[in-house]
Design an enzyme around this catalytic site. Structure first.
Site, short mmCIF file in Angstrom:
data_model
loop_
_atom_site.label_atom_id
_atom_site.label_comp_id
_atom_site.label_asym_id
_atom_site.label_seq_id
_atom_site.Cartn_x
_atom_site.Cartn_y
_atom_site.Cartn_z
N GLU A 107 9.22 3.09 7.53
CA GLU A 107 9.59 4.29 6.64
C GLU A 107 10.99 4.69 6.59
OE1 GLU A 107 5.29 6.34 6.39
OE2 GLU A 107 5.61 5.13 8.18
N ILE B 257 0.26 -5.80 5.40
CA ILE B 257 0.22 -5.22 4.02
C ILE B 257 1.64 -5.64 3.52
CG2 ILE B 257 -1.26 -3.44 4.60
CD1 ILE B 257 1.27 -1.49 4.35
N ARG C 140 14.43 -1.39 19.78
CA ARG C 140 14.79 -2.67 19.68
C ARG C 140 14.23 -3.24 18.47
NH1 ARG C 140 13.57 -8.06 21.60
NH2 ARG C 140 11.54 -7.35 22.66
N GLY D 51 0.82 -1.36 0.02
CA GLY D 51 0.04 -0.12 0.17
C GLY D 51 0.84 1.44 0.15
N PHE D 52 1.95 1.02 0.92
CA PHE D 52 2.69 2.51 0.92
C PHE D 52 2.19 3.58 1.49
CE2 PHE D 52 4.94 -0.70 -2.24
CZ PHE D 52 6.00 -0.98 -1.42
N THR E 113 4.10 -6.44 5.20
CA THR E 113 5.42 -6.22 6.28
C THR E 113 5.76 -7.50 7.00
OG1 THR E 113 3.66 -5.36 7.49
CG2 THR E 113 4.49 -3.73 6.19
N LYS F 294 11.14 1.13 18.24
CA LYS F 294 10.46 2.23 17.14
C LYS F 294 9.93 1.58 15.74
CE LYS F 294 13.71 5.62 19.40
NZ LYS F 294 14.96 6.33 19.04
N GLY F 295 8.99 2.42 15.24
CA GLY F 295 8.79 2.00 13.72
C GLY F 295 9.83 2.06 12.64
N LEU G 245 12.69 -5.92 16.43
CA LEU G 245 11.94 -7.20 17.04
C LEU G 245 12.14 -8.44 16.44
CD1 LEU G 245 8.39 -5.31 17.88
CD2 LEU G 245 10.28 -5.94 19.12
#
Ligand SMILES: Cc1cc2nc3c(=O)[nH]c(=O)nc-3n(C[C@H](O)[C@H](O)[C@H](O)COP(=O)(O)OP(=O)(O)OC[C@H]3O[C@@H](n4cnc5c(N)ncnc54)[C@H](O)[C@@H]3O)c2cc1C
Ligand code: SF4
Lengths: 322, 674
Positions: free
Chosen positions: B640, B450, B563, B224-225, B452, B636-637, B565
């Site tokens: 992106e 999606i 971290r 999807g981005f 990921t 943290k995400g 994951l």
């Protein structure tokens, strides 16, 4: 997609008999089916010609005869092609992707349509798609389009890589049709747009390509070099097919064809004439390139193709000097 | 971990929205406007309706009833006005998709009164204005200190304008939906979407239904981005069409249609000014952005926001100006804000390093802030310097000669470049449940995978919290009937969902039967810190001196993102982002036709994204970062940050190779020739 009928021809006569106004021959379908989905091509019937007995590559005298239904992948991988016509193998391999080449046929590759963005989108006018509707590319985005031989009616380029190599190799295209058999030389199959951009080639309605014949490979070294901003799976910004035969520092013979610059593979005859008998030096290569490019008529957004073609010609020839 | 649904995907068992079977299903195809601005004068659907197989034609000739028209991109067929080329103006519903398409293209006759249109972004456009906020809720402008004085006392200044073109997300799976109205009037929507809960709410609101009468199902989504981050017209169209014909209706947008109605990254024009003292310390930073939205909806990309985070400087200013053009509404595309903004800032930092005669890594280290520059908040953790240092060591930066244009290998000029990356680390409220069923643990949450690996990472998080082998944990996601969850966007998915899953698992461990969690309160108390991930990207390029072709033999990213994951999933996210950044640097550009207002190169043969052959030696590594201020996982995400900074690193390397500074993306051969 408009409803259409599909049938499979068994031989050339069968194919010709099935051909009617509104019929189109179907090769691998990698171009035609896309254009049908887009509403650009709207045939009433498709006659599949991939099962015709034209799927082999055979010796023909000192040359080679390539069946029209030979898949692009098979052509590029054929041992004789790779050994004797490496430039052709390279050109074919530089086109599209492995999956597309597995489907695409030799005849279909020659007769693929332009990649002009306006041609491919029926929401735009386009003289090639709808005669006399206008050419939005001339004042719009023609960054990928022609610098040689275009007309006020159309500035499209022919996108095939294979055709550029065939034009440099003096290939001969065997055709059969309602009016009989004939042989069309390369270059010569594809026309310049003039006032009739709807006609890509000199073929008449219903004419069927049966084979491409290669004369014996020209003497000297050869190369196909394609320029594109992405490393693979992109049409050429400019490409060159070059053959150079040098003896004692002098050019004995030379073949140069350019892709991505015209409505047809562009045989650089002025450059060739300049080179024959000239010393094989960078200055002479530059002079030859300039001679050819003196007849270029770039548009505002594709002017980069002129220096690009010049550099490419000189560089490729230099690399071919023994 | 390997993907838990990997086997289903490679064997074709995993179902995507368009692939669900339904009895008596019909197909919809959208008719799009060939003009960029004007009005529909007349609509004649008689020929289409007379075509065998055609069931209905939807258009503004007979506007379907809607519950809300607030989002003009979703309020289909409510007006005769046309706001952009390619806008959906009608649709044909037929028994086959081919029939619907043919009738839509050739048998619906629509006449228009066209008006002049404007589709080119310019800095001198009279319609430029200051939006109230930028996406999602950042201040539009910020200013601190005396910028003019800061620039005036600088020993070195840079004042340069950088641009990015229109770019399109282009996920592999097209936007697709199937709508099924149940006998009781409930709606089930199989949708390709990045968040089932929000999608359900939006669809319900547009259709005027209570949310509980709508169910969105989307267990598998092919990318999807950001373009599937919000409901798209395909979902509304499927629902309206199904209502009109009384049968289930499927729709899959074509690639070309995706360009028009599923969002894109706004083009940007960004002026950056930097001043530095003789030692290289910044005295002032300004970042002024001009970008676009459509005439029917405001979307203001937060392009200059990373400049509020990156470097210390006593005087600073960021601004965003928007102009409404006759174009589709831009939207999120991987790292909105950071991706275009850091391209400009990190190019300018490279220019400053060269002008000041300082190594670009040292320049960044020198200007490292002690706290978040504009907010004054402490960073929960910030390891940009460590990333730069580790990257320099791995990449072999030490003996780099900064002189540009001097390394010739054959006919190729070579060079190397560096740029920083950053992306916010946020989370949103989510709910989850954990239960024991037939001896296995079952986790339920309306999260989205999606592509990921969300399902997999949640399985890992649950297994770890429960102290159970991963094989005993089943995670159910992608269904709005599951506990409400935030969407997969803003690199917040794992942080948001993982928080809820951990809490639900903890509750289960406590009471032994079932655990539920709602992280609304936890998330609300997330304050007091500036939370961002950081990174450093290194690129090596080769530029053909005859053709201007740029190739990237080496890309290295070093990230500090809390971290990580899962090693395998993490690396995929990082290098996937970097690969997209390479495309942004060298090829991605949607060409806008000024005459018609159309996007011209609207397919993947013409709109180039990076191929495998473009990506040679690519590596992503990370620094172990302990950050107790984030979430239960300490993560943290990372979805992106990989795309942020790549384009600048490549452009900086192109400068190093050639001595040519390219400030307009993408860096194509014509820009380097002659
Ligand atoms: C994404 C993409 C990228 C591409 N990139 C490149 C590239 O970089 N370089 C390149 O050169 N090409 C490229 N191509 C084009 C590709 O080479 C052509 O699509 C292919 O060669 C066409 O062959 P086909 O057999 O599939 O032709 P079809 O699509 O079946 O037919 C093409 C045309 O030929 C006619 N035809 C077919 N056989 C005969 C015959 N025997 N006699 C008379 N008429 C016939 C058909 O009627 C039709 O008009 C690309 C294609 C795609 C889809
Ligand atoms: S260049 Fe030729 S193909 Fe392209 S729009 Fe003009 S007429 Fe059509």
């Amino acid at each position: 997609m408009r409803p259409f009928s599909y049938s499979r021809a068994t031989d050339a006569r069968d194919a010709l008999e099935r051909f009617q106004p509104g019929t189109m021959y179907l090769g691998g379908g990698t171009n035609l089916v896309d254009l049908m989905r887009l509403g650009v091509a709207r045939p009433d019937s498709l006659v599949d010609v991939t099962r015709l007995p034209y799927d082999t590559v055979e010796a023909a005298g000192d040359g080679l005869r390539i069946g029209a239904a030979v898949r692009n992948s098979d052509l590029a991988m054929h041992p004789v092609v790779r050994e004797r016509y490496p430039m052709l193998a390279r050109a074919v391999l530089s086109g599209a992707s492995g999956q597309v080449r597995n489907m695409a046929t030799v005849a279909g590759n020659l007769l693929q349509r332009t990649r002009c963005p306006y041609f491919q989108d029926i929401s735009h006018p386009c003289n090639k798609r709808r005669p006399a509707s206008g050419c939005p590319a001339i004042d719009g985005d023609h960054s990928g389009l022609a610098v040689f031989g275009h007309s006020e009616h159309c500035v499209a380029t022919h996108p095939s890589d294979m055709a550029v190599a065939l034009a440099a190799l003096d290939a001969r295209v065997h055709v059969t049709g309602p009016a009989g058999d004939r042989v069309v030389p390369m270059p010569g199959l594809h026309r310049l747009p003039d006032g009739e951009p709807e006609r890509d080639t000199v073929l008449a309605a219903g004419e069927l390509i049966t084979a491409v014949e290669l004369p014996p490979p020209p003497a000297g070294a050869s190369h196909y070099r394609k320029v594109r901003e992405r490393a693979s799976f992109a049409f050429a910004l400019v490409s060159v097919a070059a053959v150079l035969d040098v003896a004692d520092g002098v050019v004995r013979d030379c073949r140069l064809a350019l892709g991505g610059v015209a409505h047809a593979p562009w045989r650089a005859e002025l450059a060739e004439a300049e080179l024959r008998g000239a010393p094989a030096t960078q200055e002479d290569f530059s002079r030859a390139a300039e001679a050819e490019l003196s007849r270029a008529r770039p548009l505002p957004r594709n002017a980069y193709k002129v220096p690009l073609a010049r550099n490419l010609i000189v560089r490729t020839l230099q690399e071919l000097v023994p | 971990m390997n993907r838990v649904e990997g086997r289903d995907k490679v064997t074709g068992r995993a179902r995507y929205a368009y692939e669900y079977p339904a009895e008596d299903v019909a197909y919809a195809y959208a008719v799009q406007s060939p003009i960029a601005h004007g009005r529909i004068r007349s609509i004649d659907a008689s020929e289409a309706l007379a075509t065998p197989g055609v069931l209905a034609v939807l258009s503004s000739a007979d506007p379907p009833a809607l519950g809300s028209r607030d989002d003009a991109e979703l309020a289909l067929f409510q007006t005769h006005e046309v706001a952009y080329h390619g806008q959906i103006v009608a649709a044909v519903v037929a028994t086959t998709s081919e029939t619907a398409r043919e009738a839509a293209q050739y048998a619906v006759r629509i006449e228009y009164d066209a008006e002049p249109h404007h589709v080119r972004l310019r800095t001198d456009h009279c319609g430029l204005y200051r939006p109230d906020k930028v996406n999602p809720a950042f201040p539009t402008d910020t200013e601190q200190g005396d910028v003019a004085a800061g620039l005036a006392r600088a020993a070195v200044t840079i004042d340069a304008t950088y641009t990015t073109p229109t770019e399109h997300n282009n996920p592999m799976e097209p936007h697709a939906s199937m709508a099924v109205w149940e006998e009781n009037g409930d709606l089930t929507l199989f949708d390709s979407i990045q968040g089932a809960s929000d999608d359900r709410d939006t669809i319900a609101s547009v259709l005027g239904l209570p949310p509980e009468r709508v169910r969105v199902i989307s267990p598998h989504v092919g990318g999807g981005f950001g373009s599937k981050g919000t409901t798209r017209p395909n979902a509304i169209l499927a629902a309206l069409a199904a209502r009109a014909v009384g049968r289930p209706v499927k729709i899959a947008l074509t690639r070309q249609q995706m360009f028009d109605v599923t969002g894109y990254r706004t083009p940007t024009i960004q002026r950056v000014r930097l001043g530095a003292d003789a030692a290289g310390r910044l005295t002032a930073i300004t970042h002024d952005v001009v970008e676009q939205s459509s005439t029917i909806k405001e979307f203001a990309e937060q392009t200059a926001t990373p400049t509020r985070v990156m470097y210390a400087a006593p005087a600073r200013r960021t601004t965003h100006r928007l102009v409404r053009l006759h174009v589709p509404t831009p939207a999120w595309m991987r790292a909105p804000g950071e991706a275009p903004g850091m391209w400009a800032l990190e190019s300018a930092m490279d220019e400053l390093a060269i002008a000041a005669g300082i190594d670009p890594i040292e320049l960044r280290v020198l200007n490292e802030p002690a706290v978040e520059p504009e907010s004054g908040l402490p960073f929960s953790s910030r390891n940009l310097v460590a990333c730069l240092r580790e990257g320099a060591r791995r990449f072999g930066w030490a003996n780099r000669d900064p002189e540009p244009g001097i390394r010739l290998e054959g006919r190729w000029l070579t060079g190397t470049g560096v740029a920083a990356s950053t992306y916010p680390a946020r989370r949103r409220p989510s709910r989850a449940s954990a239960a024991v069923e037939d001896g296995d643990f079952v986790i339920r949450i309306a999260a989205a995978d999606i592509g990921t690996g969300a399902r997999t990472v949640l399985t890992g998080i649950a297994a770890q919290t429960l102290g159970s082998p991963a094989e005993r944990v089943r995670v159910e996601i992608g269904d709005s009937a599951l506990p409400r969850a935030s969407l997969a966007g803003g690199s917040m998915g794992t942080a948001s969902w993982g928080s809820a899953v951990v809490r639900a698992c903890e509750a289960l461990l406590k009471n032994g039967a079932e655990g539920t969690a709602d992280t609304t309160e936890d998330v609300e108390s997330d304050s007091g810190f500036a939370r961002h991930a950081f990174g450093a990207q290194f690129a090596e390029v080769r530029v053909d001196i005859d053709t201007g072709e740029v190739r990237v033999p080496r890309l290295l990213g070093v990230f500090a993102a809390g971290r990580v994951l899962d090693e395998k999933l993490g690396r995929s996210q990082f290098i996937g982002g970097m690969t997209m950044g390479l495309g942004m640097a060298l090829m991605e550009e949607t060409v806008v036709d000024e005459r018609s207002g159309a996007f011209l190169n609207h397919d993947l043969a013409q709109y180039h994204i990076a191929t495998c052959a473009d990506v040679r030696d690519i590596e992503a590594v990370w620094i172990e970062e302990e950050d107790p201020h984030l979430n239960p996982m300490g993560a943290k995400g990372i979805g992106e940050i990989g795309i942020v900074g790549t384009a600048a690193a490549i452009a900086n390397a192109v400068y190093h190779a050639t001595g040519r500074r390219i400030r307009d993306l993408p860096i194509t051969p014509p820009k380097l020739l002659g």
